[in-house]
Design an enzyme around this catalytic site. Sequence first.
Site, PDB file in Angstrom:
ATOM      1  N   ILE A 105     -29.145 -26.558 -59.230  1.00 41.80           N
ATOM      2  CA  ILE A 105     -30.035 -27.121 -60.247  1.00 41.80           C
ATOM      3  C   ILE A 105     -31.305 -26.438 -60.418  1.00 41.80           C
ATOM      4  O   ILE A 105     -31.657 -26.349 -61.395  1.00 41.80           O
ATOM      5  CB  ILE A 105     -29.857 -28.482 -60.186  1.00 41.80           C
ATOM      6  CG1 ILE A 105     -28.313 -28.959 -60.320  1.00 41.80           C
ATOM      7  CG2 ILE A 105     -30.557 -29.394 -61.383  1.00 41.80           C
ATOM      8  CD1 ILE A 105     -27.555 -28.726 -61.609  1.00 41.80           C
ATOM      9  N   SER A 127     -26.637 -38.536 -63.089  1.00 48.34           N
ATOM     10  CA  SER A 127     -25.821 -37.469 -62.817  1.00 48.34           C
ATOM     11  C   SER A 127     -25.210 -36.903 -63.859  1.00 48.34           C
ATOM     12  O   SER A 127     -25.368 -37.179 -64.990  1.00 48.34           O
ATOM     13  CB  SER A 127     -24.628 -38.085 -61.857  1.00 48.34           C
ATOM     14  OG  SER A 127     -23.504 -38.694 -62.807  1.00 48.34           O
ATOM     15  N   CYS A 128     -24.581 -35.589 -63.632  1.00 50.29           N
ATOM     16  CA  CYS A 128     -24.196 -34.816 -64.682  1.00 50.29           C
ATOM     17  C   CYS A 128     -22.734 -35.536 -65.248  1.00 50.29           C
ATOM     18  O   CYS A 128     -23.018 -35.486 -66.689  1.00 50.29           O
ATOM     19  CB  CYS A 128     -23.548 -33.432 -63.810  1.00 50.29           C
ATOM     20  SG  CYS A 128     -22.403 -33.582 -62.699  1.00 50.29           S
ATOM     21  N   HIS A 166     -13.252 -32.217 -61.951  1.00 48.31           N
ATOM     22  CA  HIS A 166     -14.751 -31.784 -61.737  1.00 48.31           C
ATOM     23  C   HIS A 166     -14.721 -30.606 -60.960  1.00 48.31           C
ATOM     24  O   HIS A 166     -13.659 -30.287 -59.836  1.00 48.31           O
ATOM     25  CB  HIS A 166     -15.552 -32.845 -60.905  1.00 48.31           C
ATOM     26  CG  HIS A 166     -16.952 -32.420 -60.866  1.00 48.31           C
ATOM     27  ND1 HIS A 166     -17.677 -31.565 -60.209  1.00 48.31           N
ATOM     28  CD2 HIS A 166     -18.016 -33.328 -61.592  1.00 48.31           C
ATOM     29  CE1 HIS A 166     -18.905 -31.750 -60.591  1.00 48.31           C
ATOM     30  NE2 HIS A 166     -19.215 -32.496 -61.314  1.00 48.31           N
ATOM     31  N   THR A 202     -32.830 -35.466 -59.655  1.00 48.25           N
ATOM     32  CA  THR A 202     -31.960 -35.013 -60.330  1.00 48.25           C
ATOM     33  C   THR A 202     -30.647 -35.489 -59.591  1.00 48.25           C
ATOM     34  O   THR A 202     -29.632 -34.535 -59.277  1.00 48.25           O
ATOM     35  CB  THR A 202     -31.952 -33.462 -60.473  1.00 48.25           C
ATOM     36  OG1 THR A 202     -31.998 -33.116 -59.002  1.00 48.25           O
ATOM     37  CG2 THR A 202     -33.102 -33.029 -61.448  1.00 48.25           C
ATOM     38  N   THR A 226     -18.313 -28.442 -55.515  1.00 53.09           N
ATOM     39  CA  THR A 226     -19.519 -28.143 -55.468  1.00 53.09           C
ATOM     40  C   THR A 226     -19.948 -28.032 -53.992  1.00 53.09           C
ATOM     41  O   THR A 226     -19.075 -27.788 -53.184  1.00 53.09           O
ATOM     42  CB  THR A 226     -20.426 -29.665 -55.744  1.00 53.09           C
ATOM     43  OG1 THR A 226     -20.018 -30.636 -54.913  1.00 53.09           O
ATOM     44  CG2 THR A 226     -20.139 -30.153 -57.240  1.00 53.09           C
ATOM     45  N   ASN A 284     -21.247 -28.982 -65.846  1.00 48.40           N
ATOM     46  CA  ASN A 284     -21.901 -29.955 -64.899  1.00 48.40           C
ATOM     47  C   ASN A 284     -23.128 -29.376 -64.357  1.00 48.40           C
ATOM     48  O   ASN A 284     -24.064 -29.973 -63.696  1.00 48.40           O
ATOM     49  CB  ASN A 284     -21.084 -30.453 -63.976  1.00 48.40           C
ATOM     50  CG  ASN A 284     -20.206 -29.102 -63.306  1.00 48.40           C
ATOM     51  OD1 ASN A 284     -19.301 -28.707 -63.801  1.00 48.40           O
ATOM     52  ND2 ASN A 284     -20.828 -28.581 -62.002  1.00 48.40           N
TER      53      ASN A 284
END
Length: 481
Positions: free
Chosen positions: A138, A288-289, A316, A258, A319, A455
């Site tokens: 991010i 959150s996203c 999702h 974030t 990550t 995302n």
Amino acid sequence: MADTASTQTPEWNTQQELAERMVPLLGSLYRENNVVTSIYGRSLVNRGVIDIIKAHRYARRVQDAPLSVAATYPLVEAMAAMDLGAANVDLAELAARHKESGQDVQAFLDAELAEVKGKGGEGLGEPQDVVLYGFGRIGRLLARILLDHAGGGSKLRLRAVVVRKNSEDDLVKRASLLRRDSIHGPFDGTIVVDEDRNVITANGTEIQVIYSNDPTTVDYTAHGIKDALVIDNTGRWRDDEGLSQHLQAKGVKKVLLTAPGKGEMKNIVFGVNSDDITPEDTIVSAASCTTNGITPVLKVIQDDYGIDHGHVETVHAYTNDQNLTDNFHKGSRRGRSAGLNMVLTETGAAKAVAKALPELKGKLSGNAIRVPTPDVSMAILNLELNKATSVEELNARLKQESLTGVLRGQVGYVDSPEVVSTDFVGSDRAGVVDGLATLVNNDGKNAILYVWYDNEYGYSHQVVRVVEKMAGQQVPTFPKA
């Protein structure tokens, strides 16, 4: 002599010629006058000819013809000569209002933009220093967006990045990760590394890289940074006590997290509850996203139909907190290989929606499945409505929101029969409704919506919008409602 006759249609050639003329005008409006132009919420800043033509392919209403470059070019040409002050201008809406007025272009704009006419770029106020604390997925996307906005139209100025030093060539590696990205492609511009000064210069902007393990000990003023807004991308602290450590550093004024914030911290989904941000707020969360991906759509549904209850299932992308191959992980199931498995896990996004949209408190449940794709996720909203509707009516409402609604910067809409997840890489909308997947049962009160969201990139744009709000960047939007 070779035949040089164009194989393109005259209509396309006309659009291309006008778009080519429009590019430098849009650039001048942005850099010299701080005017941000868009088409139905899609920014035209730093966009090329084909991007401009593509932005015009939508119609304001189902029965209308697509917007024409010929309708917007005269407006842009006239605006460029008006020495405007800072503003956000939606050319699609402006063109529609101009057509309805029947006025001469200049007379129409003189009245419509009277508030900023002759203001010579005024309106943004003093620049806001921004620091990225953490430079992961991010953090680097936020840097790209902030750098893309530099030079006009935004008061945000990326000044520094704070990271832990991991190797002797740490600076070079950080710059390389900013320059190249396996998902989002190469950085659009030039990057120069100055190892003696610990500075990365990207598209002419000097970014000071500061090495620190303790946010309280960083002296930002030593680098000429004052009243900074720190964006914490690490996720290491999620409560007021932990994040307040940033405020102890010299030169820091505000902090944005974030990730979902804990306790009484404001969790902001821009466009939904961003008006809750006050000048006195020093620590805020951008949620959150997934919360950003679904809340704007849920707000539209709640406002128009009412939601009795529902379930949110997120599919999702994996990550960095998951393992590449099977290994120990403190969380259940996430220790199994992210690239080989669908991993059932939990999400707090359904409950977190209520922090931005209190009327849905206790009405939503949620779960999540991590899947072997690196970016772009999907939320499946299974909603029991208070008011009956149909697939056609529901889709029409969401499509209209994506074009002319107050949430058009957050809600997108698509009804193409061939779209898949990679088609949404780089989408700057918080969430995009897949209209062809919408379901409504026989009594019209059980609606199932499929919402795509990048995302990483879409969420990062939402974060920047929150930063602008926290920085007090408020410029008039035209045309007025």
